[in-house]
Each structure stands twice: as C-alpha cells, then as structure tokens.
Scaffold this active site. Structure first.
Site, PDB file in Angstrom:
ATOM      1  N   LYS A 234      25.570  18.156 -66.547  1.00  0.00           N
ATOM      2  CA  LYS A 234      24.228  18.226 -67.381  1.00  0.00           C
ATOM      3  C   LYS A 234      24.236  18.805 -68.498  1.00  0.00           C
ATOM      4  CE  LYS A 234      21.232  16.284 -64.014  1.00  0.00           C
ATOM      5  NZ  LYS A 234      20.109  15.737 -64.121  1.00  0.00           N
TER       6      LYS A 234
ATOM      7  N   ASP B 231      17.431  21.219 -59.541  1.00  0.00           N
ATOM      8  CA  ASP B 231      17.716  21.315 -58.337  1.00  0.00           C
ATOM      9  C   ASP B 231      19.183  22.448 -58.591  1.00  0.00           C
ATOM     10  OD1 ASP B 231      19.784  19.379 -59.349  1.00  0.00           O
ATOM     11  OD2 ASP B 231      20.650  20.096 -57.271  1.00  0.00           O
TER      12      ASP B 231
END
Length: 409
Positions: free
Chosen positions: A75, A122
């Site tokens: 990410k 998350d």
C-alpha cells in the site's frame, strides 16, 4: 456460502476506458520518486515451477510485496506517491524536482508548516500513510473499522500516527475520515473516489501501477515476455484496476486474461457484473471476512470503469480459499521458494489451486483457458501483517479447505 461463485463478464469492452494515465509513459515520474527513497527496492517475482508442475500449468509467478519498503505490504506505493504529489502541489513545484531528500528537508517543512493526512484503513494503507507522513515530517490520523487487528493498529501507531479502531465498517470509516478532514482542515488520502474527490485516488492508483511496471521488467529478464493470466484481488478495486490498466496500456490486445477475485462477504464487483447493467453495486453490513484488506463494500468509481470494461472473469470466494492459498504458498514444492502471504495476499493462489484441483470448478477452468501452456501471475499483496492470525491458519489449520470437498489424506 462456502462454494466459489464465478461468472464471465458480459460487460467487457475491447475499446473501453482510457488507461493511458496508468501506462508506461505516465509512470516515469512515479518510478523516479519511489526510487529516490533509500528504502526502495524492486520486490521479488518468484517463479514457482514446482507448484506449476504439480497443478498442471506452464508457470506460476508470485510478486511478493511483503518486502515493500520494510512495511510488509504494497500500500505504501500509492500513499507515498500521492502525498508526494500533494506536497509538490502545495510548493508549486514539479515532483520531479523534489526527490525524497529534498521533500523531507527542514526547509520544506518550514515552508509548508504541519499538514495532517487522514485516512480509513484495515491496516496496510494506514500504515503506508503513517510511514510516509512521518518520514516527510508531517502528521497522520488513521481510523480503522471495527474488528481490525490490534497488531495492525500498533504497527500504525508505531509510525507516529494517531490511530484508533472505530465501531464502523470500512465504508463508514471512510465517511468519517472525510468528515473529520472537513472539520479540521486535514487532507484525505484514500484510494477510493467520490464526487469532488478524484485527484488523490488517481495518484494512488498510479503509485500502485508501478508494481505492474516492475513485473513486466522482471518477466522480460526471466524469459517469458508476459503472463497469460493475471489474478487480482479487489477491495475498492484501485489496486486491481491499476495493475490491469498498466498491462492493458503496455500490451493492448495482447494483454493477459484479467481475473478479479473477492471475498464473498464483500464482493461488490462480482455483484456489479452480475447485475449486467453497467452500474456498480454495493455491499453493506459487517463484511465479516478474514480478508480484512478486501472488506470494502463500495467500488471506487475510477476503478469500476476499468474493471467493467476489461475484466474477463470474476470470482466470489469464501475464506477457506485464501486460507488454502496461505498454506500452499507457505509450504513450497520442490525447489520453489516459500512465500509468506497474509489473508488478503493469498486468495489468488488459493483460487488457482482450487480451479486446477476441484471437479466442481472444471467449467470455470475451461472458461479461463487454464492449461499446460498458461503462465499465471499472482500478487501477494501482504505478508503476515497479523502474525497470530497467520499462525492460526498455517500452523493450526483454521478455515480448512478439506471440509469443502477435499480429501485431507
């Protein structure tokens, strides 16, 4: 609920959404900026020929993102580029003139003052935002959906971010982040778009697309020019659309078959294609899946248009599929290297194994054209970002696939 559902897209278009913004020419600045970080290295592309021989395909290749920037997940590729672009804009300069050493300097911090970046996650995206904010001398606030891993929360906090687990689902946490940004003058860094918020999500997708550019270079070095099939996990779809978009821009009509994979508790793309009217669909509720990084109920509209126009096959998978993938990758065959893949990183491997082993998925396998000549690319998007959960699955056999029809002996 425990069976793999699949469908072949009826929405696919050969001349669809323009993906030039994800193509090789558009990524020169992305690669230059990422390369300016001392932590940047090209992550490994593993050839698992032993597994390929066992399953009956020509080759299986796994891009292992657990090595990315020391953060155990991909990410940061999107977060770092997006934050870099934003800061460059605030300075009124081109990012090409602002490598990490300049952008992280005291002079730049003095000019810009303190900026707070906020996001919902998350875990992996939030850690990427927090890490980037820290190394560039800025602040981060991170909201996590209910049920998030305490270990992932602690990883984010260790990067200096103000982070907390909320009582909201992912999409509600995104709304909360946007609301708090408006109230406090913060900057939202989210890899999904909505009306009036599109620029940063585009930058994040371009950051992700750099992974595909690395893969293409690695394939050329290894021998085969490109894979025949690419399995891509879809949460909001930004990662899947970015990787697919780069392959489409690079290879045109010679592109690989694009396979979209989702958890069956958060399969918004599968449901959107199933609806067959070209409009995206959403999933609501808790979206209780061990694939926490994919537990997203609303497609990113920027990614939906690409996935709608170019996606070939869509799969909705129960949790045992990714648990199987974690075990398959973690227990190598022959001379294959072991790959430690987390719950959101291994679902492609689990699905591929199921397609090639299970009689009830024979029709799907034939529809995909998987055979002894196929070269399949999988991307393990995270390592064991929650080590306790990883051991529960790989050591203790949680979510056993044999209960769904396999012989355990």
């Amino acid at each position: 609920m425990n069976q793999v559902a699949w469908l072949k897209s009826t929405l696919k278009r050969q001349q669809g959404t323009d993906v030039a913004f994800l193509g090789p020419a558009a990524l020169a600045e992305v690669a230059q900026f990422h390369s300016s970080f001392s932590q940047y290295q090209v992550t490994p592309l593993r050839s698992l020929q032993g597994l390929a021989d066992k399953l009956g395909v020509g080759g299986i290749y796994v891009k292992d993102e657990s090595y990315r920037f020391g953060l155990n997940a991909f990410k940061v590729m999107g977060a770092s580029y997006a934050i870099g672009k934003y800061l460059a804009g605030r300075l009124g300069k081109d990012l090409g003139a602002l490598p990490f050493a300049v952008l992280s300097s005291a002079a730049v911090r003095e000019t810009l003052g303190e900026i707070t970046f906020v996001t919902a996650t998350d875990g992996n995206h939030g850690r990427g935002v927090a890490w980037t904010a820290r190394v560039l001398g800025q602040k981060a606030v991170v909201y996590m959906p209910k049920g998030s891993s305490l270990t992932r929360l602690q990883h984010i906090q260790s990067e200096g971010a103000e982070a907390s687990i909320t009582e909201l689902n992912y999409d509600e946490a995104v709304d909360m982040a946007a609301e708090q940004a408006g109230h406090n003058g913060w900057v939202v860094v989210q890899d999904t778009a909505w009306e009036g918020y599109e620029t940063i999500p585009v930058w994040i997708m371009q950051g992700y697309a750099h992974i595909a550019a690395e893969i293409i270079d690695q394939f050329r070095q290894m021998g085969p020019e490109r894979p025949t099939h690419v399995f891509l996990q879809a949460g909001v779809g930004s990662f899947a659309a970015a990787i697919a978009g780069h392959f489409i821009a690079a290879f045109g009509t010679e592109r690989p078959v694009m396979v979209l994979v989702e958890p069956n508790q958060a399969d918004c793309f599968y449901r959107s294609v199933l609806a067959a009217d070209g409009r995206e669909r959403s999933v609501s509720g808790d979206m209780a899946t061990i694939m926490a990084g994919l537990a997203c109920g609303k497609p990113n509209p920027l990614s939906w248009s690409i996935i709608r126009d170019y996606g070939d096959m869509f799969f909705s998978c129960p949790d045992w599929v990714t648990a199987k993938g974690m075990r398959v990758l973690g227990n190598s065959v022959g001379q294959d290297e072991r790959v430690i893949a987390g719950e959101s990183g291994a679902v492609g491997a689990g699905l591929l194994a199921a397609l090639l082993e299970r009689k009830e998925l024979w029709e799907a396998r034939m529809a995909l054209g998987l055979d002894q000549h196929s070269r399949v690319l999988l991307i393990s998007t995270e390592g064991d970002t929650d080590p306790a959960s990883y051991r529960k699955i790989v050591w203790d056999g949680a979510y056993p696939s044999w209960q769904e029809g396999e012989n355990p002996c």
